[in-house]
Scaffold this motif. Sequence first.
Motif, short mmCIF file in Angstrom:
data_model
loop_
_atom_site.label_atom_id
_atom_site.label_comp_id
_atom_site.label_asym_id
_atom_site.label_seq_id
_atom_site.Cartn_x
_atom_site.Cartn_y
_atom_site.Cartn_z
N LEU A 20 43.27 0.20 41.67
CA LEU A 20 42.18 -0.49 42.37
C LEU A 20 41.05 0.46 42.77
O LEU A 20 40.09 0.04 43.40
CB LEU A 20 42.72 -1.19 43.63
CG LEU A 20 43.71 -2.33 43.38
CD1 LEU A 20 44.15 -2.93 44.71
CD2 LEU A 20 43.11 -3.40 42.50
N TRP A 27 38.71 -9.01 42.70
CA TRP A 27 39.90 -9.45 41.99
C TRP A 27 40.41 -10.70 42.69
O TRP A 27 40.49 -10.75 43.91
CB TRP A 27 40.98 -8.38 42.01
CG TRP A 27 40.72 -7.19 41.12
CD1 TRP A 27 40.08 -6.05 41.45
CD2 TRP A 27 41.13 -7.06 39.76
NE1 TRP A 27 40.04 -5.17 40.37
CE2 TRP A 27 40.70 -5.77 39.31
CE3 TRP A 27 41.82 -7.88 38.85
CZ2 TRP A 27 40.93 -5.30 38.03
CZ3 TRP A 27 42.06 -7.40 37.56
CH2 TRP A 27 41.61 -6.13 37.16
N LEU A 78 48.31 -7.29 39.42
CA LEU A 78 48.15 -6.45 40.60
C LEU A 78 49.17 -6.90 41.62
O LEU A 78 49.11 -8.04 42.11
CB LEU A 78 46.73 -6.56 41.18
CG LEU A 78 45.57 -6.10 40.29
CD1 LEU A 78 44.25 -6.34 41.00
CD2 LEU A 78 45.72 -4.65 39.92
N ASP A 79 50.14 -6.02 41.94
CA ASP A 79 51.19 -6.36 42.91
C ASP A 79 51.87 -7.69 42.57
O ASP A 79 51.97 -8.58 43.41
CB ASP A 79 50.62 -6.40 44.33
CG ASP A 79 50.10 -5.06 44.79
OD1 ASP A 79 50.59 -4.04 44.30
OD2 ASP A 79 49.20 -5.05 45.65
#
Length: 852
Positions: free
Chosen positions: A81, A328, A303-304
Motif C-alpha cells: 500500500l 482502494w 489486500l488483507d
Amino acid sequence: MKTSFTLDLINKSRNFLLLSLYKRRSCFSFSLMKVSSCLAILFMCCCFPAGAQRTIISGKVFDAETKKPVPFVNIGFRASLVGTISEMDGTFYLSAPSSVKITDTLLFSSIGYEIRRFYIEKGTTSELEVHLIPTSIMLEEVIVTPGENPAFKVLDKIIDHKPQNNPDRLASYQYHAYTKLRLDMNNIDQTFKDQRIFKDFGFIFDYMDSSEVFNKNYLPLLISESVSRYYYAKDPPVKKEIIDAFKVSGIENNTVSQFSGKMYQKLNIYDNFITFFDPGFVSPIADFGRLYYKYFLEDSSFLDNNWCYKISFKPKRKQERTFYGYFWVADTSYAIKQVQLRVSADVNLNLVKDMIAINKYEEINDSTWFLSGEELVIDFNAAEKSYGFFGRKTAVYDQVRINVPIPDSIMKINTDTYLQEELHRDEEFWSQSRMDTLTGEDREVYAMVDSIKVVPAYKILYGLGNMLASRYLVLGPVEIGPYYTLVSGNRIEGTRVRLGGRTSNAFSTKIMLGGHVAYGFRDEKIKYGLYFNYMFNTNPRFSMGASYYHDIRQLGKSENAFLDDNFMTSLLRRRANYKLTLVDQYNAFLEREWLQGFSNTLSFRYQTIFSTDYVPFMVFTSGTDSINQQSLNSSEITLTTHFAYLEKFLLGKFERVSLGSKFPALDLDLTYGLKGFLKSPYEYFKIQLQISDKIEINPLGYFRFRTTAGKIFGQLPYPLLKLHEGNETYAYDPRAFNMMNYYEFVSDEYINFFAEQHFQGFFLNRIPLIRRLHLREVVGCNILFGRLDDAHKAIMEFPEGLYELDKPYYEANAGIENIFKFIRIDAMWRFSYLDHEHVQKFGVRATMQFTF
C-alpha cells in the motif's frame, strides 16, 4: 497535578484557530511569517541526526516519445500500500521506513502507458528518470456512450453503499487511540543561517535532514504523543475524548502550536464535502463527484483477504477545492480500504503549500468498516520560497467497539476533552501503549530538547518574541503592557500616555491582578483602573472577578472595536472624536460553565457617567427649560446566558477565545436597574437576545449571520438606552455599523440583522490571470429597525447629531479578501438617513485577517 504547560499545549493543539498568538491567556494579534519563523526556531532543541534506515526514491517521469513530464502517474511497491503520485511537473518522492513491509519492485502505471517496473534495493536512496512508453493499439471505430468508463460502475456502487459504510450512521462507537505529532521548520537556506540573530545558535544547523515527502530540508521543532479513549453516541449526542497520557518535547511557542492544532482535523471520506482547513473540499466519492473529478480504474488485487479495486482521480478544473490521489475499495461491501488525498497544487488555500493524507480502514465485522490509521503530512508555507513548517501526524486506532453502551462515568463528564490527573507516564507505559514505533529521529528529539536553553541569548530572544505575540513584556511575576496603548491621542485628552500591567503565571495561575494609570496632556487629568480575576477552574470554566475604572470611554462602541487608547484608533480615525466620556465604573462578576458551550454569568455594575462640553447632560426641569447635569448614576445586575452546543475554545489560564460551534450560538442578557441602590435614581429592565451562526454552503463558501433584538422597559435618559454601535474609523468592524457615526441613533426597542456571504474565490478563480492572485469575494449587509418611546425624550435633551429611528437604517458592502493573504478591503454604501450631518454615502474600510 497537571502542569500548566501540558494543559495549555493539549488544549491548544486540539483547536483550529490560526495566528491567535497565545502565551498564557488568549489574545488575538497578527505576526509576520518571517518573524514567527525566526523566533520559533530559537525555541527548539538541537537538531537531530537521521533515524532508522529508509528506502527513498525520487525522480521524474517523462513521456518516452514527446519527452514531456507526465503528471498523476501511480507509483508504488508491488503488493504493497506504499505509494504516491507524480506531480504536475512529473516529479515524485517516495519514502518507506524500515518498519513498513515493502517488496523490491517499484511499479509505474498510468492510463495510456505501458507499466514500468524497477528493482529497488531496500534501505537505500535512489534517483530515477522514468520514461513511460505510450500504448499503441489499433482500434475499430468506437462509439463512446455515457457510463462507459469502468471506474464509474465501481463509483456508483460506492455511492450506493455509503449509507452502510459511513461511520456517522453508527448509533455509538468507542476506541483507543495513539497519536504522534511532529512539527519541523523547512526551507532553511544559507541566507537564513547567516542572520545575526543566530550568531549564538549556529550549532543547531549541523544536523539538517531532508523531508520524507516533499524533498525539503528541515529542522525538528516539536514532537508530542498522546494515548486516549474516544466515545461517540448519536442519541443522546456524545463526543468525548479522555486523554490518559501525554508527553511532548520541543518548542513552547504558541504560534507553532496553532499550526500543530490543524493536524487534529479528521477527514471523513464518506462526506460529500471534507472539512479541511475550512471550508470543505469535494470528496472524491461525493454523490456528485463526476462534476469535479476524472476517474481511472487502475488495478485490482487482494489486500488483507479482500479483493479490491484501485481507482485514481484528478480534478477536472483548476483552483477548485479538490484533491488528486487514489483509493482502494473492497468489491463486495464497496467500503473504502485505503485512500490517499493530495491537495491540488493551484487551489485557493492560504498557507498550506501541500498536503498528503492517507486513511486506512479495517473490517470490524461483516457489515462495518472502521478507520484503523491516519497519516497526514502538511507543508505550511506562506510563499513559494519562504520559511515554513512541516506538520506530520500519525494516528492508530484500536479496540474499536460498535453499538455498546457508554459508561455512566463518561456520560457525567461535561467537557469534550478530559485530562486525567496523571498525564505524565514512565517509559515502560509508553513502550507498552505505543501502537506505532518511534523513529530514531523521534527518540533524539526527546533526548536533546533542552540543549538550546543553556544559550544566554535564548532568554532575551524568547522574551522579545513572546512580547510581540502576547502584547505584554514578561518580567518574572509581572507583565507590562499592552504595548500598543503606551501612547495615543484624542480630542479630549490630547496626547495620552498609559502604563499598564498584570501578574504573570509565575505569580499565580489562579489569581490575576492588573491595572493601569494614564495621563492626558490636554485635560491634565490622571485616569486609572484596577482589577482582579480568580479562576476556580479552567475547564469547565468557573471564575469570578471585580474591577474599578476611572477613565475615558466611548459609549455606543462595539465590543469588537479597538480600545479607546489603542494607537491604531488614533491613526485610523475618520474624524476627530470629541464624544468620549469620563466614566467611574465598579464591576463584579461570577461566571460558571455548566456544560460545554453552556454558561451563565451574573454581573453587577455601578457607574457614574460625567457630561462634557461636547456631550452635555441637559436635563429638562419644566417645559422646555433644561440645566446641565454634571453626572448621572446607575446600578444594575445582569444575568447572561450563553449556549452554543459543543462549542470549542482556545484556552489560556485566565482568558479564552471561542472557536465556534457547528450549531447556532444563542446569547441572552437580562438586566435589572436597581433604583435606590447606591443612590441610583432609575429602575428599568433590559432584555437582549442574539442568535448567530456560520453555515457552510459548499462549494459557494460560507454564510455568516447575526440577529439581535432587544427591549428596554422603564424611563431612562439617552446614555442608559441602546446607543447603536457606530464606527468612526477606517477599520472594518463586523460588529458595528461601519457607515454610522457614534451617538447617531438611540432606541429602546430594536432588531438588527447582519449577514455576510464569503464566496472563497468561487467566481474570481474562474478568471484567467486574476485567479493567480488567490483573491476571494465577500458581500454583506447590515440592517437596523428601532423605535423610541417619547417618555425617554422627556428626561434629557438629545445632543446634536443624536436621532431616533423612524425608518430602517441599512448599509451594504462588497469586498475582496485575501489580498496578500491577510488584507480585506470593502466598499461600503449607506442607503438611509443621508441628510444627517457628517455622514458618508460611500466609504472604504479595511482590516487584517487570516483564514485558510
